[in-house]
Design a protein around this motif. Structure first.
Motif, PDB file in Angstrom:
ATOM      1  N   ASP A  96       0.832  -1.209   0.000  1.00  0.00           N
ATOM      2  CA  ASP A  96       0.000   0.000   0.000  1.00  0.00           C
ATOM      3  C   ASP A  96       0.862   1.253   0.000  1.00  0.00           C
ATOM      4  O   ASP A  96       0.510   2.267  -0.616  1.00  0.00           O
ATOM      5  CB  ASP A  96      -0.922   0.012   1.217  1.00  0.00           C
ATOM      6  N   GLN A 127      -2.459  -3.108  -8.613  1.00  0.00           N
ATOM      7  CA  GLN A 127      -3.738  -3.532  -8.040  1.00  0.00           C
ATOM      8  C   GLN A 127      -4.058  -2.717  -6.786  1.00  0.00           C
ATOM      9  O   GLN A 127      -5.189  -2.233  -6.613  1.00  0.00           O
ATOM     10  CB  GLN A 127      -3.683  -5.015  -7.702  1.00  0.00           C
ATOM     11  N   ALA A 128      -3.067  -2.580  -5.905  1.00  0.00           N
ATOM     12  CA  ALA A 128      -3.276  -1.824  -4.670  1.00  0.00           C
ATOM     13  C   ALA A 128      -3.585  -0.360  -4.967  1.00  0.00           C
ATOM     14  O   ALA A 128      -4.428   0.260  -4.301  1.00  0.00           O
ATOM     15  CB  ALA A 128      -2.048  -1.935  -3.767  1.00  0.00           C
ATOM     16  N   PRO A 147      -3.249 -11.690  -6.995  1.00  0.00           N
ATOM     17  CA  PRO A 147      -3.804 -10.965  -5.855  1.00  0.00           C
ATOM     18  C   PRO A 147      -3.274 -11.471  -4.520  1.00  0.00           C
ATOM     19  O   PRO A 147      -3.445 -10.821  -3.493  1.00  0.00           O
ATOM     20  CB  PRO A 147      -5.309 -11.211  -5.980  1.00  0.00           C
ATOM     21  N   ARG A 226      -5.552  -9.291  -1.934  1.00  0.00           N
ATOM     22  CA  ARG A 226      -6.279  -8.168  -2.537  1.00  0.00           C
ATOM     23  C   ARG A 226      -7.565  -8.609  -3.254  1.00  0.00           C
ATOM     24  O   ARG A 226      -8.236  -7.788  -3.895  1.00  0.00           O
ATOM     25  CB  ARG A 226      -5.368  -7.437  -3.548  1.00  0.00           C
TER      26      ARG A 226
END
Length: 293
Positions: A96, A127-128, A147, A226
């Motif tokens: 993150d 993705q984050a 993920p 995720r």
């Protein structure tokens, strides 16, 4: 850098941006009037792993391409004081945080939003970023990623080269690079030893910091799954993956595509955990189709 199209401006001068409390090194290719395209590289990999030829190809397709060094690699800020993470201790940062680095770099670039492409750990960061900053991402392209590492664990051979002893000098670094890509690269394509050695030498000369790679790996392992976050993604999403990937097997790409509503999955026979030159036109075509829709 030059293009046959004289209207395309190709630039690869390294710049530095103060973003999210760190310095981020980045380079750009293509006209500033092009569609903004942010390239995020993977574990321990510097931005030069996004080959200039691929960046130029994407720029010629109408993109303003920016590649950059994640924290702890290349010419961006290294967290030397954090040392090498020990088992059972908290990771110095999470994926993150790297996603927030990307968003902060976009602020410096003056990009309210961008098309985002990430490879391997870079796909995890992309993705984050999409989950945490949904308004900043126009489209998401996740390449040879997952993920959750447990969805697609590496083969024993791939794991051994990933976790092997860091090289002690430049010559060993070049030798290990060839050995590593012989294991995790694409069996369907000829191993480009010359390019591997050239890139490994450039990377060693730019920055050699195995502890930084260890800190990035700790971030991956501490960042969780995720999948639920990806279920809320509402931007056009493309997932590209090699069918012969031993480091992040194709199950990781399938899990990514299954989690994102409407995601398009494209797999390539013979492709491992790299970006073979022969597939650059295919990658560029798929990404351009997504960003120009």
């Amino acid at each position: 850098m030059r293009s046959q199209d004289q209207n395309v401006i190709l630039v690869s001068v390294t710049n530095r941006a103060a973003a999210n409390g760190i310095d981020i090194a980045y380079e750009s290719f293509g006209s500033p009037q092009g569609r903004p395209l942010l390239l995020i590289m993977g574990l321990g990999a510097q931005m030069i792993q996004w080959d200039e030829g691929l960046c130029e190809l994407l720029a010629e397709q109408g993109h303003h391409v920016v590649r950059y060094d994640n924290r702890d690699v290349g010419l961006s800020t290294h967290f030397h004081d954090a040392g090498v993470p020990a088992a059972g201790t908290p990771a110095p940062y999470l994926l993150d945080d790297l996603a927030d680095d990307a968003a902060a770099l976009m602020d410096v670039l003056g990009w309210p939003s961008a098309h985002v492409v990430g490879a391997s750990m870079g796909g995890m960061i992309a993705q984050a970023l999409t989950i945490r900053h949904p308004g900043r991402v126009l489209t998401l392209t996740s390449i040879m990623s997952t993920p959750n590492p447990s969805v697609a664990p590496p083969t024993e051979a791939a794991s051994s080269v990933l976790m092997g002893r860091p090289p002690a000098d430049r010559e060993t670094a070049l030798e290990q690079a060839v050995e590593r890509w012989a294991v995790i690269g694409s069996p369907g394509y000829e191993l480009d030893r010359e390019r591997i050695v050239e890139l490994a030498g450039r990377a060693f000369d730019r920055s050699f910091d195995p502890a930084g790679t260890a800190r990035q790996f700790a971030a991956i392992m501490a960042s969780g799954d995720r999948t639920e976050g990806l279920k809320g993604v509402r931007v056009p999403t493309l997932v590209l993956h090699g069918e012969a990937d031993p480091l992040v097997p194709v199950a990781g790409g399938r899990a990514t595509a299954a989690a994102v509503p409407g995601a398009r999955l494209v797999t390539y026979p013979g492709m491992g955990h790299d970006l073979p030159r022969e597939l650059w036109p295919a990658f560029a075509a798929e990404i351009t189709k997504l960003t120009s829709a």
